[in-house]
Scaffold this motif. Structure first.
Motif, short mmCIF file in Angstrom:
data_model
loop_
_atom_site.label_atom_id
_atom_site.label_comp_id
_atom_site.label_asym_id
_atom_site.label_seq_id
_atom_site.Cartn_x
_atom_site.Cartn_y
_atom_site.Cartn_z
N TRP A 224 -105.97 5.66 46.43
CA TRP A 224 -105.99 4.23 46.73
C TRP A 224 -104.59 3.61 46.74
O TRP A 224 -104.45 2.41 46.97
CB TRP A 224 -106.87 3.49 45.72
N THR A 225 -103.56 4.40 46.50
CA THR A 225 -102.20 3.88 46.52
C THR A 225 -101.68 3.85 47.96
O THR A 225 -102.28 4.41 48.87
CB THR A 225 -101.28 4.77 45.66
N ASP A 226 -100.56 3.20 48.16
CA ASP A 226 -99.93 3.12 49.49
C ASP A 226 -98.48 3.58 49.38
O ASP A 226 -97.66 2.87 48.81
CB ASP A 226 -100.01 1.69 50.01
N PRO A 227 -98.17 4.78 49.90
CA PRO A 227 -99.05 5.72 50.59
C PRO A 227 -99.93 6.49 49.60
O PRO A 227 -99.71 6.45 48.39
CB PRO A 227 -98.08 6.66 51.30
N SER A 228 -100.92 7.18 50.13
CA SER A 228 -101.81 7.97 49.29
C SER A 228 -101.02 9.03 48.53
O SER A 228 -100.15 9.70 49.09
CB SER A 228 -102.87 8.65 50.16
N MET A 229 -101.36 9.18 47.24
CA MET A 229 -100.68 10.18 46.41
C MET A 229 -101.54 11.43 46.20
O MET A 229 -101.28 12.22 45.30
CB MET A 229 -100.31 9.55 45.06
N VAL A 230 -102.55 11.60 47.03
CA VAL A 230 -103.41 12.79 46.92
C VAL A 230 -102.61 14.09 46.98
O VAL A 230 -102.91 15.04 46.24
CB VAL A 230 -104.51 12.75 48.02
N PRO A 231 -101.56 14.19 47.83
CA PRO A 231 -100.84 15.48 47.89
C PRO A 231 -99.96 15.76 46.68
O PRO A 231 -99.48 16.88 46.51
CB PRO A 231 -99.97 15.34 49.15
N LEU A 232 -99.72 14.74 45.84
CA LEU A 232 -98.79 14.91 44.72
C LEU A 232 -99.53 15.46 43.51
O LEU A 232 -100.53 14.91 43.07
CB LEU A 232 -98.15 13.56 44.38
#
Length: 650
Positions: A224-232
């Motif tokens: 839900w962050t901008d940008p998405s932090m899914v890859p981190l």
């Protein structure tokens, strides 16, 4: 209220008011109870998700406060009046009752919150109306109840927000001068913006801030962050150069890359304390009560030991500075339970995390799945215990609290306009072993009424997909003959009469027989498998699995011997032979006559650890009925064996 309790209440109010007026809150530590009242509207609250037992469990950890996020504006009739839905107040009143009875402070947090949208200054009109109604409703409740104006206002000027908040305080005070109000700054309730708040003169305010630094550690993996932090993933705490991940390609050139580059300075214990000190300075300069309403680390991509270390650091420093707190959250992505667990209090608590938070740690047990021996409720006004709502509605309507002529109780389920394949889905938090219920003739039963006798729907159980080669197989029945008279009709389907219906697993897999696993049932569904429900209405009530309690003893705890039993005995036609395997391995079980001759083999294969049942029709190896008289059943499992006597009836 008796004189004794009236005096107690007056003393309590005096103590609470005195402590908070002097810059101290009457509570110290607790949790956010999320995902409960954060529904799109009151009718989509799954009220049975949490119960009084959960409040008791939370208190047993040593907590004295619960912050309850509420999608408050959606719990009203909307513009222009924003009057709270009576159903919402009915649910919330029960939560308040539990908190007051257990003496837990309860913060009603207005969590009408969209992280992607800036707070519109026009929200003032809504806040004034909503909180005026809420204050009118709760003004006579105990001071265990608190009002929090709005969670994390952002994208709005500090001065504008401060004026709005003052007007909301004034509106509340027209109805309620007793209860404390929680107020916070703009910029996501940032500690940096506390200093921009005016000196509010109301004597019963508690100031709040949230803490999630360093953000690239606490929110790695967040979508839900901008940008998405899914890859981190894998960002350590505290900073360790050898453990730092490379910046994912999709995040290069963003603020996240900059934050990772400066993490050697920002990802340290001293930096965390330094940032909290900003809030401490505000507290000391203003001499006001201050409360950290949220802090936490997202579970999926964070190193577990580092997550625990961060919690211990933040918790201990907040305690040292006299700042009470509620962690985000109790269950869920930031919660107190083991990763990917079913989040059961007696089995799944994350013990090192509880210790880091200085919570009392209740004894934890190893969960052992056992077959159910009695029926269970799926819906009786509310979802049954251990069941969560996983339904899909599309543009249709699914109301779990329809008060339109329920068959029993206060509510029934109303279902209309949903698309084809959009189910009412009852998801079992832990897979259920229904093997014995099916074997001992338990039934699925419910009441239904509708306005279309030609519209089909399916009822079905779906088992768990255990590996890549397995499928979520379905066992169900298609119903198409419900009378279109809007009268309640009782439906009863023996579990053994359900039919295998195939599986959808990215593609369609037709039924092939005997694939469904009754020992590992994931969910139950009612679904318009054959068409949409446009123009069609159905209502359901009293959904349950019923049958006599199964008293056949198969296994007992703390035994070193395999157990074996037969029911009925004497044997007459079909009987059930129940046995337990102490460990997975080969098991052979056969019937012998008094001369020691094997006359029938009942089981000869590998059995998994746990309880098993075999049905036998009383015939020999050639399929002929055994003569009446004495026989023996012998089970051999590894080096252990068990023999019992049986009688063949006349």
């Amino acid at each position: 209220m008796s004189g004794h309790w009236r005096n107690f209440a007056l003393i309590l109010i005096f103590v609470l008011a005195s402590s908070e007026a002097e810059g101290q809150t009457a509570f110290s530590r607790g949790v956010n109870l999320t995902g409960w009242f954060q529904a799109p509207n009151a009718r989509q609250i799954q009220f049975s998700k949490f119960t009084k037992t959960d409040f008791e469990n939370i208190k047993s950890l040593g907590c004295d406060v619960i912050r309850l996020p509420i999608n408050l504006h959606a719990m009203t009739n909307g513009e222009p009046d924003y009057i709270p839905d009576p159903l919402f107040l009915h649910f919330l009143d029960q939560a308040v009752d539990w908190a007051e009875e257990l003496q837990i402070h309860l913060i009603l947090d207005n969590h009408t919150f969209d992280p992607a949208a800036s707070t519109d200054p026009a929200v003032e009109a809504i806040l004034v109306k909503v909180w005026t109604h809420m204050a009118s409703h709760y003004r006579d409740r105990s001071e265990y109840v608190y009002y929090e104006v709005l969670n994390e206002p952002h994208g709005i000027d500090d001065a504008v927000w401060s004026d709005i908040q003052q007007n909301v305080i004034d509106a509340i005070r027209t109805e309620d001068t007793q209860h404390f109000i929680v107020v916070g700054p703009a910029n996501w309730n940032s500690y940096n913006n506390l200093k921009n708040l005016p000196v509010y003169t109301d004597p019963k305010l508690i100031y709040t801030f949230h803490f999630y630094d360093p953000f690239v550690f606490t929110h790695q993996g967040a979508s839900w962050t901008d940008p998405s932090m899914v890859p981190l993933a894998g960002v350590p705490f505290p900073f360790a150069s050898a453990g730092m991940p490379a910046t994912p390609n999709s995040l290069r050139g963003t603020w996240i890359e900059g934050a990772l580059n400066s993490y050697a300075n920002d990802g340290t214990s001293s930096k965390v304390r330094q940032l909290i000190d900003v809030a401490v300075a505000f507290k000391n300069q203003r001499g006001v009560p201050l409360f950290c309403g949220e802090f936490g680390v997202y579970i999926p991509n964070s190193p577990d030991d580092d997550r625990v270390a961060w919690y211990e650091l933040v918790r201990s420093y907040l305690n040292e500075q006299g700042i009470p707190w509620t962690i985000w959250d109790y269950t869920g992505g930031f919660g107190l339970f083991e990763k990917n667990s079913a989040e059961y209090f007696n089995y799944d608590l994350h013990v090192p995390l509880l210790e880091a938070l200085d919570f009392s740690v209740p004894p934890q047990e190893d969960y052992i799945q056992k077959p159910l021996r009695t029926g269970f409720d799926l819906y009786l006004d509310y979802f049954g215990e251990g069941i969560t709502n996983a339904s899909a509605t599309g543009n249709g309507v699914l109301d779990f609290y329809s008060s339109s002529n329920p068959q029993a109780g206060s509510y029934c389920i109303y279902w209309t306009g949903v698309g084809q394949y959009d189910p009412i889905s009852f998801d079992f938090k832990r897979d259920l072993d229904l093997y014995l219920l099916k074997a001992f003739d338990h039934t699925l039963e419910f009441y239904v009424r509708g306005n279309s006798s030609s519209t089909k729907f399916d009822v079905r159980f779906i088992d768990s997909k255990k590996n890549t080669s397995d499928r979520p197989w379905r066992m169900g029945k298609t119903l198409s003959d419900i009378p279109a008279d809007n009268e309640w009709h009782f439906v009863q389907i023996p579990l053994k009469d359900l039919e295998e219906k195939g599986a959808w697993d990215g593609a369609w897999y037709p039924p092939v027989g005997n694939n469904f696993d009754w020992r590992s049932v994931d969910r139950f569904e009612i679904i318009p498998e054959h068409q949409s429900l446009e123009g069609v209405e159905f209502m359901f009530d009293q959904i349950r699995v019923t049958g006599e309690e199964i008293t056949v003893s198969v296994a007992e705890e703390n035994t070193n011997e395999p157990l074996l039993s037969v029911y009925p005995n004497p044997v007459n036609n079909t009987t059930s032979v129940n046995f337990s395997a102490l460990r997975s391995g080969p098991v052979e079980m056969a019937v012998y006559n008094p001369q020691g001759q094997k006359v029938s083999t009942l089981f000869h294969e590998v059995a998994t650890h746990g309880e098993h049942i075999v049905f036998w029709d009383g015939t020999d190896t050639e399929g002929k009925a055994l003569a009446a008289g004495l026989y023996f059943i012998r089970m051999e499992a590894g080096s252990r064996s068990r023999t019992i006597k049986i009688m063949m009836a006349e």
